[in-house]
Design an enzyme around this catalytic site. Structure first.
Site, PDB file in Angstrom:
ATOM      1  N   ARG A 149       0.917  -1.230  -0.131  1.00  3.88           N
ATOM      2  CA  ARG A 149       0.006  -0.029   0.012  1.00  3.88           C
ATOM      3  C   ARG A 149       0.738   1.206  -0.028  1.00  3.88           C
ATOM      4  O   ARG A 149       2.106   1.330   0.519  1.00  3.88           O
ATOM      5  CB  ARG A 149      -1.110   0.184   1.361  1.00  3.88           C
ATOM      6  CG  ARG A 149      -2.199  -1.061   1.052  1.00  3.88           C
ATOM      7  CD  ARG A 149      -3.106  -0.881   2.310  1.00  3.88           C
ATOM      8  NE  ARG A 149      -2.411  -1.297   3.628  1.00  3.88           N
ATOM      9  CZ  ARG A 149      -2.024  -0.678   4.290  1.00  3.88           C
ATOM     10  NH1 ARG A 149      -2.032   0.854   4.396  1.00  3.88           N
ATOM     11  NH2 ARG A 149      -1.245  -1.188   5.807  1.00  3.88           N
TER      12      ARG A 149
ATOM     13  N   HIS B  33     -10.913  -2.517  11.020  1.00  7.03           N
ATOM     14  CA  HIS B  33      -9.923  -3.090  10.671  1.00  7.03           C
ATOM     15  C   HIS B  33      -9.606  -4.485  11.719  1.00  7.03           C
ATOM     16  O   HIS B  33      -8.679  -4.517  12.287  1.00  7.03           O
ATOM     17  CB  HIS B  33      -8.658  -2.335  10.610  1.00  7.03           C
ATOM     18  CG  HIS B  33      -7.533  -3.188   9.862  1.00  7.03           C
ATOM     19  ND1 HIS B  33      -6.118  -2.744   9.908  1.00  7.03           N
ATOM     20  CD2 HIS B  33      -7.581  -4.030   8.830  1.00  7.03           C
ATOM     21  CE1 HIS B  33      -5.469  -3.515   9.022  1.00  7.03           C
ATOM     22  NE2 HIS B  33      -6.073  -4.203   8.503  1.00  7.03           N
TER      23      HIS B  33
ATOM     24  N   CYS C 248       0.015  -7.909  11.476  1.00  5.83           N
ATOM     25  CA  CYS C 248       0.480  -8.002  12.983  1.00  5.83           C
ATOM     26  C   CYS C 248      -0.442  -9.035  13.551  1.00  5.83           C
ATOM     27  O   CYS C 248      -0.955  -9.247  14.873  1.00  5.83           O
ATOM     28  CB  CYS C 248       0.095  -6.701  13.887  1.00  5.83           C
ATOM     29  SG  CYS C 248       1.217  -5.384  13.372  1.00  5.83           S
TER      30      CYS C 248
ATOM     31  N   LYS D   9      -9.922  -2.068   1.501  1.00  3.50           N
ATOM     32  CA  LYS D   9      -9.583  -1.067   2.262  1.00  3.50           C
ATOM     33  C   LYS D   9     -10.248   0.442   1.634  1.00  3.50           C
ATOM     34  O   LYS D   9     -10.841   1.271   2.705  1.00  3.50           O
ATOM     35  CB  LYS D   9      -8.162  -0.695   2.664  1.00  3.50           C
ATOM     36  CG  LYS D   9      -7.336  -2.063   3.094  1.00  3.50           C
ATOM     37  CD  LYS D   9      -7.896  -2.310   4.443  1.00  3.50           C
ATOM     38  CE  LYS D   9      -7.314  -3.749   5.210  1.00  3.50           C
ATOM     39  NZ  LYS D   9      -6.013  -4.200   4.928  1.00  3.50           N
TER      40      LYS D   9
ATOM     41  N   ARG E  58       1.740 -12.284  -0.822  1.00  2.00           N
ATOM     42  CA  ARG E  58       0.415 -12.465  -0.270  1.00  2.00           C
ATOM     43  C   ARG E  58      -0.205 -14.005  -1.096  1.00  2.00           C
ATOM     44  O   ARG E  58      -0.080 -13.990  -2.161  1.00  2.00           O
ATOM     45  CB  ARG E  58      -0.451 -11.138  -0.593  1.00  2.00           C
ATOM     46  CG  ARG E  58      -0.014  -9.944   0.055  1.00  2.00           C
ATOM     47  CD  ARG E  58      -0.939  -9.694   1.332  1.00  2.00           C
ATOM     48  NE  ARG E  58      -0.256  -8.596   2.239  1.00  2.00           N
ATOM     49  CZ  ARG E  58      -0.922  -8.485   3.403  1.00  2.00           C
ATOM     50  NH1 ARG E  58      -2.090  -8.932   3.725  1.00  2.00           N
ATOM     51  NH2 ARG E  58      -0.377  -7.435   3.985  1.00  2.00           N
TER      52      ARG E  58
ATOM     53  N   ASP F  12      -9.751  -9.670   8.340  1.00  2.00           N
ATOM     54  CA  ASP F  12      -9.278  -8.202   8.146  1.00  2.00           C
ATOM     55  C   ASP F  12     -10.341  -7.108   8.325  1.00  2.00           C
ATOM     56  O   ASP F  12     -10.076  -6.244   8.906  1.00  2.00           O
ATOM     57  CB  ASP F  12      -9.026  -8.401   6.665  1.00  2.00           C
ATOM     58  CG  ASP F  12      -7.834  -7.168   6.529  1.00  2.00           C
ATOM     59  OD1 ASP F  12      -6.981  -6.905   7.310  1.00  2.00           O
ATOM     60  OD2 ASP F  12      -7.952  -6.222   5.483  1.00  2.00           O
TER      61      ASP F  12
ATOM     62  N   TYR G 185      -1.582  -3.316  -6.874  1.00  2.00           N
ATOM     63  CA  TYR G 185      -1.217  -4.032  -5.577  1.00  2.00           C
ATOM     64  C   TYR G 185      -2.756  -4.073  -4.856  1.00  2.00           C
ATOM     65  O   TYR G 185      -3.160  -2.875  -4.537  1.00  2.00           O
ATOM     66  CB  TYR G 185      -0.039  -3.354  -4.665  1.00  2.00           C
ATOM     67  CG  TYR G 185      -0.089  -3.988  -3.518  1.00  2.00           C
ATOM     68  CD1 TYR G 185       0.315  -5.367  -3.294  1.00  2.00           C
ATOM     69  CD2 TYR G 185      -0.448  -3.537  -2.413  1.00  2.00           C
ATOM     70  CE1 TYR G 185       0.174  -6.077  -2.246  1.00  2.00           C
ATOM     71  CE2 TYR G 185      -0.679  -4.134  -1.347  1.00  2.00           C
ATOM     72  CZ  TYR G 185      -0.160  -5.500  -0.991  1.00  2.00           C
ATOM     73  OH  TYR G 185      -0.182  -5.968   0.185  1.00  2.00           O
TER      74      TYR G 185
ATOM     75  N   SER H 178      -1.620  -3.710  10.179  1.00  2.00           N
ATOM     76  CA  SER H 178      -1.730  -4.716   8.999  1.00  2.00           C
ATOM     77  C   SER H 178      -0.163  -5.635   9.264  1.00  2.00           C
ATOM     78  O   SER H 178       0.776  -5.114   9.804  1.00  2.00           O
ATOM     79  CB  SER H 178      -1.105  -3.676   7.842  1.00  2.00           C
ATOM     80  OG  SER H 178      -2.046  -2.816   7.478  1.00  2.00           O
TER      81      SER H 178
END
Ligand code: GTP
Ligand code: SPV
Ligand code: MN
Length: 590
Positions: free
Chosen positions: A80, A237, A261, A217, A375, A286, A208, A259
């Site tokens: 991001r 989130h 974590c 998001k 990912r 998420d 991406y 993110s």
């Protein structure tokens, strides 16, 4: 109501507003062709075939990884881009000091120039999608227009995309407009613009994840958080997970960690063998949309239908569920490959890379073989721990909310907020080390309130006020906790084993909710004493456990001072109740 006749209509005839918008965008972007996405396996198979032929996708070992493919991004386009992500509200104060802001007229003009003619020689794809179960009143609709077939493949996994979503749009009328082009993938011509007042998104120059899969998001957090404020709910989130205790009772919790974590891992956690009888059910990994229910509780849906998860570190020991899940029908982005075309990444624990994430012969001197933010994209239904209630139209009731960060020091393993108001301060005080999920330096502690710093579509001052308002409406509010799985010792070793063992901490929380377990009152909140945690079969030294469960008043006075300074940045938008809560914590710290 959709009738049988509607079912036969070609997609462009289903919704006039969508068709008009597609026409206007086509005139601006000049694509060679327009493709309306129906959804379904045939369309997906055709797209994959096309990308395999063009070389944009690589097939992976069909025996070991059936139905799996690899996509390699441009090396400059792997995370991001928060520095060029904007909230374009009429008033800058509404975007707040937490966001980059641009005047909407200026932003529109800038984007118009970029989009002009940008799809020449390309196909324009129209992706109608639904965030949340197709039959849920809590779900919201969107349409993404993109010139990236890779984005289409991802959106088909991550959302309910295609005809049924468009049918619902035609019934309800309202949808979020997301316009996306990869442009030339030039970092200098890359912008992610949000127009919350018009429910629209314009994204240019990146292919991406969070920059390009606009349902995620951009829509489900930045735009949805704005909508949620005016409609009285929360877009967060957060993962959502159901925990069934040995007595057979299931409670759901929602956890906000920044993110990379640990949300995906916690959402599909495998109970350790020494905690028999526990079961874990994933609702989401998420994003959570949380609504006050008529029963006074908070109810949550997962707006997504798949996972866009961090690959490195996934292995049968850390998370067997995740490892099994991504062995079939998975789209990998920016991993390495072995000699026999299996995907490979750091922390896999077996095999060896021959090509790195850029497709070069692997050479240690070039850094990790897989990109640290590589990912997987996979349907939620592939998850062995997928909850039977993940598709419930009303969502699942939430017993506890958990905030967390990646902190090598200061934050203890877990603490409980005094009440909802204090919990809002605890959430607002989250700080965490930055990760590879966003472009920029990794490992720097920054404030990341509610893990929403990159994702809140409006002024954090207003956002915290909204959190306080929602709490005031809940007759049975969830308890609020803070956790830190990432404390380290002087040698840099993690003090807590993490992953499946995190269940011990969650079990303590649920026992607290049921009024069955103890805690020590401290200045920052309530902490379990070592005897309050189930440590049966846990390999940890008493010294480490004590360090994990202690509060250093000196460090915390400094932390509180930093929080105070941070909160003051929000000026008169900051609710007074937050400062009152902080003053109470400071008083307790002495
Ligand atoms: P986003 O998809 O970016 O929002 O990330 P996420 O919050 O879902 O994080 P994820 O579960 O993918 O974990 C990110 C990294 O943290 C991975 O490399 C994991 O292996 C690692 N990780 C997850 N849980 C733990 C834990 O309990 N302890 C430790 N030490 N590492 C963990
Ligand atoms: C995150 O960065 O928090 C992610 C990946 O979950 S992205 O889709 O890029 O937002
Ligand atoms: Mn995330």
């Amino acid at each position: 109501m959709a009738t049988a006749a509607d079912m036969l209509l070609p997609l462009p005839q289903l919704s006039r507003p969508v068709a008009d918008w597609v026409k206007a965008v086509s005139e601006l972007t000049q694509p060679d062709a327009v493709h309306w996405c129906e959804g379904g396996d045939a369309e997906r198979g055709a797209l994959i075939g096309q990308l395999l032929r063009s070389g944009e996708l690589k097939g992976l070992n069909p025996e070991q990884f059936p139905g799996c493919h690899l996509y390699r991004s441009e090396p400059n386009d792997v995370a991001r881009v928060e520095h060029v992500t904007y909230i374009c509200t009429r008033s800058q104060a509404d975007a707040g000091p937490n966001n980059h802001w641009m005047d909407p007229t200026e932003a529109r003009a800038k984007m118009r120039a970029l989009f002009k003619g940008c799809m020449r020689g390309r196909t324009l794809y129209v992706i109608p999608y639904c965030m949340g179960p197709l039959d849920s009143p809590l779900s919201r609709l969107g349409v993404e227009i993109t010139d990236s077939p890779y984005v289409v493949l991802n959106m088909m996994i991550m959302t309910r995309a295609g005809r049924q979503a468009l049918e619902r749009i035609s019934r309800e009328g309202r949808f979020v407009r997301g316009l996306h082009s990869i442009g030339e993938l030039d970092p200098e011509r890359r912008f992610i613009m949000h127009f919350p007042e018009e429910l629209s998104i314009e994204s240019f120059g990146s292919g991406y994840g969070g920059n390009a899969l606009l349902g995620k998001k951009c829509h489900a957090l930045r735009i949805a958080s704005w909508q949620a404020r005016s409609e009285g709910w929360l877009a967060e989130h957060m993962l959502i997970v159901g925990l069934q205790n040995p007595q057979g009772e299931t409670h759901y919790i929602a956890c906000a960690f920044p993110s990379a974590c640990g949300k995906t891992n916690l959402a599909m956690l495998i109970p350790p063998a020494s905690l028999p009888g526990w079961k874990v059910f994933t609702v989401g990994d998420d994003i959570a949309w949380l609504h006050p229910g008529e029963d006074g509780r908070l109810w949550a849906i997962n707006p997504e239908a798949g996972y866009f998860g961090v690959v490195p570190g996934t292995n049968p020991e850390t998370n067997r569920n995740a490892y099994e899940m991504i062995r079939r029908d998975t789209l990998f982005t920016n991993v390495a490959v072995t000699a026999d075309d299996q995907p490979w990444w750091e922390g896999l624990g077996s095999g060896a890379p021959v090509l790195d994430w850029q497709g070069r012969p692997y050479d240690k001197a070039n850094g990790p073989a897989a990109h640290p933010n590589s990912r997987f994209t996979v349907s939620a239904r592939r998850n062995p721990s997928w909850s039977p209630h993940a598709e419930d139209a009303r969502g699942v009731p939430i017993s506890a909310l958990v905030f967390g960060g990646r902190r090598r020091e200061v934050a203890p393993l877990v603490y409980e907020a005094r009440d909802w108001k204090h919990g809002v301060l605890v959430g607002a005080s989250v700080a965490s080390e930055t990760t590879a999920a966003a472009v920029g330096q990794v490992g720097v502690v920054r404030r990341d309130p509610m893990a929403m710093q990159p994702f809140c579509g409006y002024n954090f001052g207003d956002y915290w006020r909204h959190w306080l308002d929602v709490g005031a409406r809940l007759m049975r509010p969830p308890k609020i906790y803070h956790v830190n799985w990432f404390r380290r010792d002087a040698q840099g070793k993690f003090l807590w084993p993490g992953f499946g063992e995190n269940l011990r901490v969650l079990a303590w929380m649920l026992e607290r909710c049921a009024g069955r377990s103890g805690a020590a009152d401290t200045a920052i909140g309530r902490l379990p004493r070592p005897e309050d945690l189930n440590t049966q079969g846990l390999k940890i030294s008493p010294g480490d456990l004590e360090a994990l469960l202690s509060v250093d008043p000196e460090l915390w006075r400094k932390e509180a001072a930093e929080v105070r300074e941070y909160l003051h940045r929000f000026g008169d938008r900051l609710p007074a109740a937050m400062l009152a809560e902080l003053a109470e914590t400071e008083r307790r710290l002495g």
